[in-house]
Write an enzyme that holds these catalytic residues in place. Structure first.
Site, PDB file in Angstrom:
ATOM      1  N   GLU A  94     -10.635  16.430  -9.196  1.00 19.02           N
ATOM      2  CA  GLU A  94      -9.529  16.228 -10.119  1.00 19.02           C
ATOM      3  C   GLU A  94      -9.913  15.182 -11.156  1.00 19.02           C
ATOM      4  OE1 GLU A  94      -5.931  17.556  -7.202  1.00 19.02           O
ATOM      5  OE2 GLU A  94      -6.053  15.438  -7.668  1.00 19.02           O
ATOM      6  N   CYS A 107      -9.688   9.619 -16.759  1.00 19.18           N
ATOM      7  CA  CYS A 107      -9.967   9.085 -15.432  1.00 19.18           C
ATOM      8  C   CYS A 107     -10.830  10.123 -14.721  1.00 19.18           C
ATOM      9  CB  CYS A 107      -8.655   8.840 -14.700  1.00 19.18           C
ATOM     10  SG  CYS A 107      -8.890   8.227 -13.034  1.00 19.18           S
ATOM     11  N   CYS A 121      -5.136   5.250   0.371  1.00 23.37           N
ATOM     12  CA  CYS A 121      -5.605   6.200  -0.643  1.00 23.37           C
ATOM     13  C   CYS A 121      -5.733   7.611  -0.072  1.00 23.37           C
ATOM     14  CB  CYS A 121      -6.956   5.732  -1.193  1.00 23.37           C
ATOM     15  SG  CYS A 121      -7.634   6.844  -2.434  1.00 23.37           S
TER      16      CYS A 121
HETATM   17  N1  SAH Z   1     -13.629   3.949  -5.479  1.00 20.79           N
HETATM   18  C1  SAH Z   1     -13.219   3.219  -6.656  1.00 20.79           C
HETATM   19  C2  SAH Z   1     -12.280   4.038  -7.537  1.00 20.79           C
HETATM   20  C3  SAH Z   1     -10.990   4.313  -6.809  1.00 20.79           C
HETATM   21  S1  SAH Z   1      -9.505   4.668  -7.596  1.00 20.79           S
HETATM   22  C4  SAH Z   1     -12.534   1.942  -6.238  1.00 20.79           C
HETATM   23  O1  SAH Z   1     -12.201   1.799  -5.070  1.00 20.79           O
HETATM   24  O2  SAH Z   1     -12.344   1.071  -7.073  1.00 20.79           O
HETATM   25  C5  SAH Z   1      -8.990   3.355  -8.569  1.00 20.79           C
HETATM   26  C6  SAH Z   1      -7.982   2.381  -7.945  1.00 20.79           C
HETATM   27  O3  SAH Z   1      -6.823   3.000  -7.369  1.00 20.79           O
HETATM   28  C7  SAH Z   1      -8.622   1.570  -6.847  1.00 20.79           C
HETATM   29  O4  SAH Z   1      -8.374   0.208  -7.065  1.00 20.79           O
HETATM   30  C8  SAH Z   1      -7.891   2.081  -5.635  1.00 20.79           C
HETATM   31  O5  SAH Z   1      -7.916   1.158  -4.588  1.00 20.79           O
HETATM   32  C9  SAH Z   1      -6.503   2.321  -6.179  1.00 20.79           C
HETATM   33  N2  SAH Z   1      -5.660   3.124  -5.298  1.00 20.79           N
HETATM   34  C10 SAH Z   1      -6.047   3.960  -4.315  1.00 20.79           C
HETATM   35  N3  SAH Z   1      -4.975   4.489  -3.696  1.00 20.79           N
HETATM   36  C11 SAH Z   1      -3.877   3.996  -4.292  1.00 20.79           C
HETATM   37  C12 SAH Z   1      -2.460   4.194  -4.120  1.00 20.79           C
HETATM   38  N4  SAH Z   1      -1.987   5.025  -3.206  1.00 20.79           N
HETATM   39  N5  SAH Z   1      -1.634   3.530  -4.936  1.00 20.79           N
HETATM   40  C13 SAH Z   1      -2.117   2.705  -5.889  1.00 20.79           C
HETATM   41  N6  SAH Z   1      -3.425   2.492  -6.105  1.00 20.79           N
HETATM   42  C14 SAH Z   1      -4.301   3.119  -5.318  1.00 20.79           C
END
Ligand code: SAH
Length: 359
Positions: A94, A107, A121
């Site tokens: 996605e 993104c 997540c």
């Molecule tokens: N693997 C990378 C990119 C992940 S996504 C990383 O961990 O940074 C980007 C951001 O979204 C990360 O900070 C992740 O922790 C956050 N994230 C993941 N699940 C989430 C959720 N359910 N609600 C809000 N932010 C979330």
């Protein structure tokens, strides 16, 4: 012509030049070909009208240009678009388009699934299916830019889709070089943000890269114990080691490291957490991006109330930290942070995930 893969879209400009030179073509042909594929988004050799018939025929006989195919394109009420893309092996990822933030932002995913298993997540629940290749990461950007009509407009890229970019280091960095190439989309590294859980050897390699994206660290907790519970890779790459690597990270003038902090009601959002966070970040050129949890079925946490979020932000601001609260975009179509998941992924055990991570 020979190539390790029949997908010519995987080659960076020097590789493409070498490949064409071996067949007797001048370097400018490689630049023309690169421009068609990676600036104009053309994958069909027949449409590359300034290449000779002979070269086009030769390319057609030996290569393809892999390009992720859009299988669904959903528009949120706030303008965010979530695209499900299918790769050559039918796996799906996605990617999200977030307009007017004020910039246009893509993104982008770096893996199918993710091995990090962060407790809040959804992508983490899928487990890692596989890494994306450099060509697939670039192809994603080209597909998004084509679908949104932005091929010749400026846009930002955040590596915050599915996957952990530093767990797929070589392909991710090759993709950034390909996106930066003059004959391609020529995207400045200042427009790219790499977000990571903080894989320390990856951070150390990144610190030596000539092409340096902005760095965002997913911190999410202020004690080793709590961080290990929420972000399992912390057991190997501790909060202390990550912050130490951040202190040594070379930053350009006026640039700062972003620390992402997902707010989980009653878990990591207390005033003590905020004070500890400010203390941990002292001495680092930092800004904090608070991400109120995007709740989802199967995620055992809640989003805090606005007043708890404000209180947390205020404590940081009082300690002279720059704080922003991430507005969740596209929640109605499950395009928000942590909501990217493609059905059908199977959950690997935590032990398998850690084995993959430590590899
Ligand atoms: N693997 C990378 C990119 C992940 S996504 C990383 O961990 O940074 C980007 C951001 O979204 C990360 O900070 C992740 O922790 C956050 N994230 C993941 N699940 C989430 C959720 N359910 N609600 C809000 N932010 C979330």
């Amino acid at each position: 012509m020979t190539s390790p893969s029949s997908d010519i879209g995987e080659l960076d400009p020097p590789q493409l030049e070498r490949l064409l030179r071996e067949s007797g073509y001048e370097p400018f042909h490689a630049r023309q070909l690169y421009r068609w594929m990676h600036r104009h988004g053309v994958a069909d050799f027949d449409q590359m009208t300034n290449l000779s018939k002979e070269l086009r025929a030769e390319l057609k006989g030996r290569f393809t240009v892999g390009r992720p195919q859009i299988v669904s394109d959903q528009l949120s009420t706030d303008g965010t678009r979530k695209l499900v893309l299918e790769l050559g092996d039918r796996r799906r990822i996605e990617s999200v388009f977030i307009p007017d933030t004020p910039a246009m932002t893509f993104c982008v995913s770096t893996q199918v699934g993710c091995a990090m298993s962060c407790g809040f997540c959804l992508t983490g629940k899928m487990g890692l299916v596989r890494h994306l290749t450099a060509g697939e990461i670039v192809g994603q950007v080209v597909t998004l830019a084509t679908a949104t009509g932005l091929l010749d407009q400026p846009f930002n890229i955040v590596l915050m889709g599915m996957g952990e970019p530093l767990h797929n280091y070589d392909n991710t960095m090759k993709a950034l070089r390909m996106l930066h190439a003059e004959e391609g989309l020529a995207i400045s590294p200042r427009r790219i943000t790499l977000s990571t859980v903080g894989i320390v050897p990856g951070l150390e390699r990144l610190a030596r890269e000539p092409l340096m994206p902005n760095l965002a660290i997913s911190l999410h907790a202020t004690t080793e114990e709590q961080r290990t519970a929420l972000v399992p890779p912390n057991a190997k790459y501790s909060l202390a080691a990550i912050l130490d690597a951040c202190r040594r990270f070379p930053l350009k003038r006026r640039s700062r490291i972003t620390f992402e902090y997902v707010l989980l009601n009653g878990v990591n959002d207390t005033p003590e957490d905020a004070r500890r966070l400010a203390k941990l970040l002292s001495g680092i050129k930092a800004k904090v991006n608070l991400i109120p949890l995007n709740a989802a079925p199967g995620i055992p946490f809640e989003r805090p109330s606005d007043s708890r979020i404000d209180r947390f932000a205020q404590i940081l601001a009082d300690r002279h930290l720059t704080v922003s609260v991430r507005k969740s975009r596209g929640r109605d179509i499950r395009a928000a942070c942590g909501q990217l998941i493609v059905e059908g992924g199977s959950k690997k055990s935590a032990a398998q995930q850690m084995a993959l991570l430590l590899h």
